[in-house]
Motif scaffolding. Structure first.
Motif, short mmCIF file in Angstrom:
data_model
loop_
_atom_site.label_atom_id
_atom_site.label_comp_id
_atom_site.label_asym_id
_atom_site.label_seq_id
_atom_site.Cartn_x
_atom_site.Cartn_y
_atom_site.Cartn_z
N ASN A 67 -34.52 16.21 11.53
CA ASN A 67 -33.35 15.67 12.22
C ASN A 67 -32.95 16.57 13.39
OD1 ASN A 67 -33.07 13.60 10.44
ND2 ASN A 67 -31.00 14.13 9.79
N VAL A 85 -31.73 6.87 15.97
CA VAL A 85 -31.18 8.17 15.58
C VAL A 85 -29.67 8.06 15.39
CG1 VAL A 85 -30.87 10.56 16.29
CG2 VAL A 85 -33.07 9.46 16.64
N GLU A 86 -29.03 7.31 16.29
CA GLU A 86 -27.58 7.16 16.15
C GLU A 86 -27.20 6.36 14.91
OE1 GLU A 86 -24.72 6.62 19.61
OE2 GLU A 86 -26.66 6.87 20.61
N MET A 115 -37.39 4.94 24.52
CA MET A 115 -36.29 5.87 24.35
C MET A 115 -35.02 5.21 23.85
SD MET A 115 -36.80 9.06 24.60
CE MET A 115 -35.52 10.10 25.29
N THR A 161 -29.14 18.02 7.81
CA THR A 161 -29.77 18.07 6.49
C THR A 161 -31.27 18.34 6.53
OG1 THR A 161 -29.94 15.69 6.62
CG2 THR A 161 -28.13 16.56 5.32
N LEU A 207 -31.79 9.17 7.79
CA LEU A 207 -31.85 10.49 8.43
C LEU A 207 -31.03 11.55 7.70
CD1 LEU A 207 -31.82 9.86 12.28
CD2 LEU A 207 -33.74 10.15 10.75
N GLU A 208 -30.12 11.13 6.84
CA GLU A 208 -29.34 12.13 6.10
C GLU A 208 -30.11 12.63 4.87
OE1 GLU A 208 -26.56 13.53 7.25
OE2 GLU A 208 -27.10 12.27 8.95
N ILE A 241 -35.22 4.35 20.24
CA ILE A 241 -35.22 5.54 19.40
C ILE A 241 -33.82 6.15 19.33
CG2 ILE A 241 -36.10 7.91 19.22
CD1 ILE A 241 -38.02 5.60 18.41
N GLU A 242 -33.15 6.18 20.48
CA GLU A 242 -31.78 6.70 20.48
C GLU A 242 -30.90 5.88 19.55
OE1 GLU A 242 -32.01 8.48 24.96
OE2 GLU A 242 -30.46 6.97 24.53
N VAL A 300 -42.28 7.32 17.72
CA VAL A 300 -41.52 7.78 18.88
C VAL A 300 -42.42 7.72 20.09
CG1 VAL A 300 -39.76 9.20 17.82
CG2 VAL A 300 -42.01 10.14 18.23
#
Lengths: 202, 420
Positions: B45, A103-104, A96, B41, A65-66, A99-100, A91
């Motif tokens: 996101n 994302v974390e 949920m 970024t 995700l970065e 997915i959480e 998604v």
């Protein structure tokens, strides 16, 4: 009849791991292999990402995700609804919690539209675990490195004190500790200032 | 006063200015809001972290809350935009190669003789594009930051007006703004439409020339909004209203020319843009360096942070954006989708939060876009509101009540790569 078919479907599932950090990609790939997946492709080069992915036509794409190139994937997403192999992000409101967690952990997943959710869950769960393992390893590694660097500075400072003041090793260490406590500073900070001062005066 | 902790995601761009000012100059703290700004970024996101509750809200491209409600690019999520963070602020830039061809076309003996500055600039750009396309025998490539962005819609609008087809003469691709300059250097792009500071950074790197600020394409269009999860906005109204009051005060401060030096210094810091303040100040003042040779340009309303009711979330903005999504083939028009779009921008929340604070509120919540040729007084609660000019370069008028007519009359703006 169950497991043969499952293992078949696992080995034919094509997974692309988009990650410029190859050590993390290795950790993820290893995890996926352990879970029975065989067709795994690591993409580390970000230029020409779309071309590479259309060529590869993976069933699942995992991305950090970065990575700012996530937005490039999103475009593929938008236009791919019009071509033969649409790709959609995994998604769904019923997932949920997963997915959480994703994302974390910092992992995003995209899948070919129409693929059964159950087939993806396992991959995503593996990726989440591996991402978390990798971050933990990273922070442990950093902590170890920092501790090592501190040890080095303290040893150097101890040597300087021993030489300059004719102290034994224990006495030099005790002097630094006492100074650190009386100034409410860290031992490594005192050591660093001794080293800096010695460098300036030499 | 109780402290409300609010996490807001942002992308490092000059138009995060109001959020940054709200935090750094304590406008948020004064309203009892502990504003945590989280640098991100990618727009994907930002969307996901708001949707899944890691952020309460974010600095969003104005089309994003609409795309979220329509489930474009992801599963549908109920997002709302009660505040506009800025109007305008983007520009179209082209590579040195394309600029060189345009320069020859712009020579007095060849150049366009009539029309507004924007029409002339676009005419020259279109001629240059055709020339380079002819020479190369392949489509040119232009970058935008996200499929659902005003950058993409304004660029598409310009190209369609010039009779250029995406997929034929030009491909539009997504490139993350910080990577635009690299893509240009690598010869992967012939131009882009992006927010500041990235046009100026490309000019300073001697890789591009700025040809058209989007303020000349549409003189007053919403660019970024505060996008929030609807569920959070509805169950935390006290916090939301305090945040909106803080943002209003921050916007008033940030829009004043005498504060731009300070503002650019703050934005230049490491947690925000981490770039020289001088580059950032250019877009705040609308005083841009257009080309590596140092050519200058001063543009009125290049970036608007508060004046002329810039922070008001006009529903007509959302409807115009929706119309562009339809034109671009991103979504098919339907009454159900229209209702979802109308629920995305929330002038009612803006009124409820800022009316009691004495902020001048417009009488209407939507307007005909592109109708004002000059600054014009309009009905408002305080009686001191002026709007405009807000014209489109091609004279288009967008009446939100005649959406169907607009869609029937507007040319499709084509589709992106891989679509053909």
């Amino acid at each position: 009849m169950g497991w043969v078919r499952v293992s078949n479907s696992l080995s034919t599932m094509k997974i692309a791991v988009v990650d410029p950090q190859s050590d993390r990609a290795d950790v993820i790939e290893e995890g996926l292999r352990d879970a029975g997946y065989r067709d795994i492709h690591h993409i580390s080069e970000m230029s020409g990402l779309l071309e590479r992915l259309s060529e590869l036509a993976p069933d699942v794409i995992l991305i950090d995700l970065e990575n700012p190139n996530r937005d490039v994937l999103e475009q593929m997403f938008e236009v791919s609804r019009l071509v033969s192999r649409p790709i959609a992000m995994f998604v769904d409101d019923s997932d949920m919690s997963m997915i959480e967690a994703a994302v974390e952990a910092g992992v995003g997943a995209y899948v070919v539209d129409g693929m059964k959710k159950e087939r993806i869950k396992n991959i995503l769960a593996t990726a989440i675990t591996r991402f978390n393992t990798f971050s933990r390893l990273q922070s442990e590694l950093q902590a170890t490195k920092a501790a090592l660097a501190e040890r080095k500075v303290i040893d150097r400072a101890k040597g300087i004190l021993m030489k300059a003041k004719g102290l034994s090793e224990e006495e030099a260490y005790a002097l630094m500790r006492k100074t650190a406590m009386s100034q409410s500073k860290k031992l490594s900070e005192i050591a660093q200032s001794i080293v800096t001062a010695a460098e300036l005066l030499s | 006063m109780s402290r409300h902790h609010v996490r807001i995601g942002f992308i490092p761009l000059v138009d995060a200015a109001v959020l940054v000012a709200a935090r750094e100059l304590d406008f948020a703290a004064a309203e009892g809001v502990e504003l945590e700004l989280c640098r991100e970024t990618s727009w994907s996101n930002v969307r996901d972290k708001v949707a899944f509750g890691l952020f309460e809200g974010a600095h969003m491209l104005a089309p994003m809350p609409i795309a979220m409600r329509l489930g474009l690019g992801s599963v549908a999520h109920e997002a709302v935009a009660p505040f506009v963070l800025n109007v305008n602020g983007n520009a179209i830039s082209v590579s040195r190669e394309l600029a060189g061809i345009m320069g020859a076309l712009r020579a007095p003996e060849n150049g366009p003789k009539s029309g507004s500055a924007a029409l002339q600039a676009l005419e020259v750009m279109a001629a240059g594009l055709r020339e380079l396309h002819r020479k190369r025998g392949a489509p040119l490539t232009f970058g935008v930051p996200f499929p659902f962005s005003c950058h993409a819609y304004e660029l598409r609008h310009c190209l369609a007006h010039a009779g250029l087809q995406t997929g034929r003469e030009v491909e539009i691709v997504v490139v993350p703004p910080p990577l635009m300059v690299d893509a240009l250097r690598a010869g992967k792009l012939d131009g882009f439409c992006v927010g500041e500071p990235w046009n100026s950074v490309a000019v300073d790197a001697e890789l591009a020339e700025i040809v058209l600020p989007t303020a000349r394409v549409w003189q007053f269009g919403a660019e970024k909004v505060l996008g929030l999860r609807q569920e959070w906005a509805e169950s935390n109204q006290e916090t939301l209203f305090a945040l909106l009051r803080a943002l209003h005060k921050a916007a008033l401060w940030a829009d004043r020319a005498e504060n731009h030096v300070t503002l650019s210094e703050i934005l230049a810091r490491e947690p925000y843009l981490d770039l020289p303040a001088e580059i950032i100040e250019r877009s705040l003042n609308g005083h841009l360096t257009l080309a590596p040779d140092g050519r200058q340009g001063l543009f009125e309303d290049f970036l608007v942070l508060q004046r002329k009711a810039a922070t008001f979330p006009w529903r007509s903005y959302a409807l115009w954006i929706y119309a562009q999504m339809v034109r671009a083939g991103q979504v098919e028009h339907s009454p159900a989708r229209l209702a979802a779009v109308r629920a995305a921008f929330r002038p009612d929340l803006y009124r409820e939060a800022l009316g009691p604070a004495g902020v001048d509120l417009p009488g209407a919540s939507e307007k005909v876009e592109g109708a004002l040729a000059v600054e014009t007084p309009v009905a408002s609660s305080g009686g001191k509101m002026f709007l405009g000019p807000d014209a489109f370069f091609d004279g288009t008028v967008f009446d939100p009540n005649d959406l169907e007519d607009y869609l029937a009359g507007a040319a499709p703006t084509g589709r992106g790569r891989l679509a053909t």
